[in-house]
Structures are given as structure tokens and as C-alpha cells.
Design a protein around this motif. Structure first.
Motif, mmCIF file in Angstrom:
data_model
loop_
_atom_site.group_PDB
_atom_site.id
_atom_site.type_symbol
_atom_site.label_atom_id
_atom_site.label_comp_id
_atom_site.label_asym_id
_atom_site.label_seq_id
_atom_site.Cartn_x
_atom_site.Cartn_y
_atom_site.Cartn_z
ATOM 1 N N ALA A 196 0.848 -1.190 0.000
ATOM 2 C CA ALA A 196 0.000 0.000 0.000
ATOM 3 C C ALA A 196 0.886 1.242 0.000
ATOM 4 N N PRO A 197 0.521 2.270 -0.745
ATOM 5 C CA PRO A 197 -0.674 2.358 -1.576
ATOM 6 C C PRO A 197 -0.469 1.815 -2.987
ATOM 7 N N ILE A 198 0.784 1.556 -3.384
ATOM 8 C CA ILE A 198 1.038 1.102 -4.751
ATOM 9 C C ILE A 198 2.020 -0.048 -4.716
ATOM 10 N N GLY A 199 1.760 -1.040 -5.547
ATOM 11 C CA GLY A 199 2.609 -2.213 -5.583
ATOM 12 C C GLY A 199 2.181 -3.133 -6.707
ATOM 13 N N ALA A 231 -6.800 7.211 0.001
ATOM 14 C CA ALA A 231 -8.020 7.804 0.554
ATOM 15 C C ALA A 231 -8.656 6.889 1.596
ATOM 16 N N ALA A 232 -8.630 5.586 1.336
ATOM 17 C CA ALA A 232 -9.243 4.621 2.257
ATOM 18 C C ALA A 232 -8.333 4.291 3.441
ATOM 19 N N ARG A 233 -7.050 4.652 3.329
ATOM 20 C CA ARG A 233 -6.052 4.346 4.356
ATOM 21 C C ARG A 233 -5.931 2.852 4.626
ATOM 22 N N ARG A 234 -6.142 2.092 3.596
ATOM 23 C CA ARG A 234 -5.995 0.640 3.667
ATOM 24 C C ARG A 234 -5.875 0.119 2.242
ATOM 25 N N VAL A 235 -5.599 -1.164 2.121
ATOM 26 C CA VAL A 235 -5.495 -1.771 0.796
ATOM 27 C C VAL A 235 -6.889 -2.143 0.294
ATOM 28 N N VAL A 236 -7.313 -1.518 -0.779
ATOM 29 C CA VAL A 236 -8.549 -1.913 -1.452
ATOM 30 C C VAL A 236 -8.141 -2.907 -2.533
ATOM 31 N N ARG A 237 -8.433 -4.156 -2.293
ATOM 32 C CA ARG A 237 -7.883 -5.221 -3.127
ATOM 33 C C ARG A 237 -8.355 -5.132 -4.577
ATOM 34 N N TYR A 283 8.434 5.451 -5.678
ATOM 35 C CA TYR A 283 7.705 5.745 -4.440
ATOM 36 C C TYR A 283 8.361 5.056 -3.247
ATOM 37 N N TRP A 284 8.646 3.761 -3.393
ATOM 38 C CA TRP A 284 9.199 3.018 -2.263
ATOM 39 C C TRP A 284 10.639 3.434 -1.988
ATOM 40 N N TRP A 285 11.358 3.873 -2.999
ATOM 41 C CA TRP A 285 12.721 4.351 -2.784
ATOM 42 C C TRP A 285 12.704 5.663 -1.990
#
Length: 380
Positions: A196-199, A231-237, A283-285
Motif C-alpha cells: 500500500a498504496p502502490i505495488g 483515501a481509504a487508508r488501507r489496501v482496497v484489493r 515511491y518506495w525508494w
């Protein structure tokens, strides 16, 4: 002595010096150390090294492979990296003369250094640092821009547009292999630990959307999914049975004459997945995982994400056609060594990165001839 021969000699000397700095990168990047400060020192006794201790290859030979101050052994990797860099730079100067290719020659030398450093680090740590690959993609695009302006593109090096395409398709091809291979390893079950948020879920979505609508719509879909997670502050699968399964169905339909056509669908899908991969990698870097988070549970993976970014580097410097040559050579070399080690009952502990680097060197030297030969076979 002719100008071209003189430039080859200078290239070899430059390579020896760059090889010495490459050893600094190999040691410090995995440890998160500054590559410029403090100055070079012995890792055993921490004594600062003098200029006479840093002569490429020569110092190691003169000291008998031991530190001048504490007599602790110095790895033979140091002179090997220096010698290979010097030889590699000289060969590049012969095959791609500076008088013809201009800055493009320097770009290929930079690529050689990136490949060698990435391989050495991967062999040591089984990782390829983002500090090497992501700036490497930008560097490849910068040299491609110079190729376009200087005329080196007419001599066979990629244009800026070709470099962008090569980077996206390189990352997309490797990440697609990883996505499908990992899905098979999980026996087609969903990921337990989505990022989260991207992967990977967003990359899979880009793969599907890109097949039908093109790379930029695919990237847009991945970014929208990431925004929903934020926006959801969680993983929306985003179920992989829909994204990866849908991509495989799309390829089958494209091969049967539906949609934009098989070739365009595959190109769009891979480029979209590659673009989403590079955004996720950036992003992760930049986010920098907090201490301990890197050891969080993870799902089985068919390939390291560092290999994906390394493929983007190769594509940016060499273009998508030579990238394909590099990948094929890497797969064949990996399979051959794997079979040999299987016959000798030894474990294959070499990751894919060094094979990919080897494939890139082959593509750099012989890729143009291989591509032209293949086109000739097809009558293109």
C-alpha cells in the motif's frame, strides 16, 4: 598514433580509474554509506588509504593482496573489477568510436559500469540498490536525448523516444514474468500481503488496462487505484484473478483477432506495467522503509524487483530490440548454468541480475548484428 587509437588508450585508463570508484560503490551502497565521505579507508583497520594505495590493479599486486597497515587480506574482486572496467571501456571505444558516437560512447561506458556494479552487489547481497537502478534509468534517458541531438541515433543508438520505450518495455517484460510466475508459485491464490498504496496489484491492473487502452491509460488506472488506497487508508484489493487472469484472456482474444491486435495489446500491456513499476519503485525508494519494516511477511516471488529496474536501465541505454536480446541471452545462460549445477548437485545461488548484465553486454557488442539477422530471416 591515430586519434582513434589514442582515444582507446585513454578510455582504458579512464576505465581503470572508474573501476576503482566502482569498488567503492560495491562496498558502500548496500550498507547505506556515503560514497564520497569519508575518504577511502581499509575496512579492517579503518586506516585512511594514501594515493599510492589506490593505484588501480597495481597497488593490489604490489601489496600482495594485503592492507599496507594491518596486513588483512584485500578481496581479489577489487583488481578484477578495475581490470574489467578498463578492458570494457577500451572495447567500447573500439566498437563505438568517440569521433562517431560522441556522448553516446560515454553513455555506453556508464551502462557498463552500472551493470558491473549491480552484478557485484547482487552476487554479494542478492539485492540491487535503487540508488543504482532508478538514477540509471534517468541517466539512460539523458544520454538518449544527447544521441538524438548529436546524430548518434543514426549510427545505431536509441533516440529519446526509443529509450523511453525500451525502459518501459524492459521493466514491463520482467515484472510480467514475475507477476505470472509468482501467481503460479502461490497456486493462483491471491496475495496475502499486498503493498500500500502502490505495488504489484496496481502493476497488474496497469497490465490489463494497458492491453486494451494503451500504456498511459494503464498507468492512469494504477495511479487511480493507488489514490483509492490512500483515501481509504488501507489496501482496497484488486483481485489478481481479474487482472492477471484478465490479461491472459486478453492475450488469447488478441491472438484470435479481437481488440487492437495481439502485438499492440502486448506492447501496451508491457509498457503500462513497466511505467507503473517504475512509479512504484520510485515511491518506495523515496519513502524509505522504516527500520524493521523490510523484514515484514511477504508473498513468494519468482523474481526480485531489482531485476525489473535493471531491465529498465538496459532498455533505456540500448533500446527495446537489444533489450530482448539481453533477456534471451540471460535466460539461456541462467538455464545452462542451472543445468550444470544440477548435474554437479550444487545449489544455484546466483540471482538473475548478473545473467541480465551478461546478456546486456552481449547485446551491446553483438545485438545489432543479431537483430539485423533476425529481421533478414523474417524478410523485414
Amino acid at each position: 598514433m591515430s586519434l582513434d587509437l589514442l582515444l582507446v588508450v585513454f578510455a582504458g585508463v579512464l576505465g581503470l580509474l572508474v573501476g576503482s570508484f566502482s569498488n567503492v560503490l560495491v562496498w558502500r551502497l548496500p550498507r547505506g554509506e556515503n560514497v564520497a565521505f569519508p575518504p577511502s579507508h581499509c575496512p579492517g583497520c579503518d586506516h585512511r588509504l594514501s594515493p599510492v594505495d589506490l593505484v588501480p590493479v597495481g597497488s593490489w599486486l604490489a601489496l600482495g593482496g594485503k592492507c599496507r597497515y594491518c596486513r588483512s587480506p584485500i578481496k581479489s574482486r577489487y583488481p578484477v573489477v578495475e581490470a574489467l572496467t578498463g578492458l570494457g571501456y577500451a572495447v567500447i571505444a573500439v566498437l563505438f568510436p568517440l569521433t562517431t558516437y560522441g556522448a553516446g560512447t560515454l553513455g555506453l561506458m556508464a551502462l557498463f559500469t552500472l551493470l558491473l556494479v549491480a552484478s557485484a552487489i547482487d552476487l554479494d547481497t542478492y539485492t540491487i540498490p535503487d540508488e543504482l537502478t532508478l538514477p540509471g534509468v534517468a541517466l539512460g534517458l539523458a544520454f538518449a536525448f544527447l544521441n538524438t541531438r548529436s546524430g548518434a541515433a543514426e549510427a545505431g543508438l536509441p533516440t529519446f523516444q526509443g529509450a523511453v520505450q525500451g525502459a518501459l518495455l524492459g521493466a514491463g517484460l520482467l515484472v510480467t514474468i514475475d507477476l505470472i510466475g509468482s501467481w503460479v508459485l502461490r497456486r493462483f491464490r491471491e496475495r496475502q500481503y499486498p503493498e500500500a498504496p502502490i505495488g504489484y496489484q496496481q502493476i497488474s491492473l496497469a497490465l490489463l488496462v494497458g492491453a486494451w487502452l494503451g500504456p498511459w491509460w494503464g498507468l492512469g488506472a494504477a495511479l487511480v487505484s493507488a489514490a483509492v488506497n490512500l483515501a481509504a487508508r488501507r489496501v482496497v484489493r484488486v483481485p489478481e484473478v481479474v487482472t492477471l487472469g484478465g490479461f491472459l484472456v486478453s492475450v488469447a482474444l488478441g491472438g484470435s483477432g479481437f481488440g487492437p491486435g495481439l502485438i499492440l495489446m502486448v506492447q501496451g500491456a508491457l509498457a503500462a506495467a513497466g511505467a507503473a513499476s517504475l512509479v512504484a519503485g520510485m515511491y518506495w525508494w523515496l519513502r524509505r522503509e522504516p527500520e524493521g519494516e523490510a523484514d515484514a511477511p511477504f508473498d513468494p516471488s519468482a523474481m526480485g524487483f531489482g531485476d525489473v529496474k535493471l531491465a529498465a536501465v538496459i532498455g533505456a541505454f540500448l533500446g527495446w530490440e537489444r533489450l530482448l536480446v539481453a533477456v534471451v541471452v540471460a535466460v539461456v545462460a541462467g538455464a545452462m548454468l542451472g543445468l550444470l549445477q544440477l548435474a554437479l548437485k550444487k545449489e544455484n545461488r546466483v540471482k538473475f541480475g548478473p545473467y541480465l548484465a551478461l546478456g546486456a553486454v552481449v547485446a551491446l557488442i553483438w545485438g545489432g548484428a543479431i537483430v539485423q539477422g533476425y529481421r533478414g530471416m523474417l524478410g523485414l
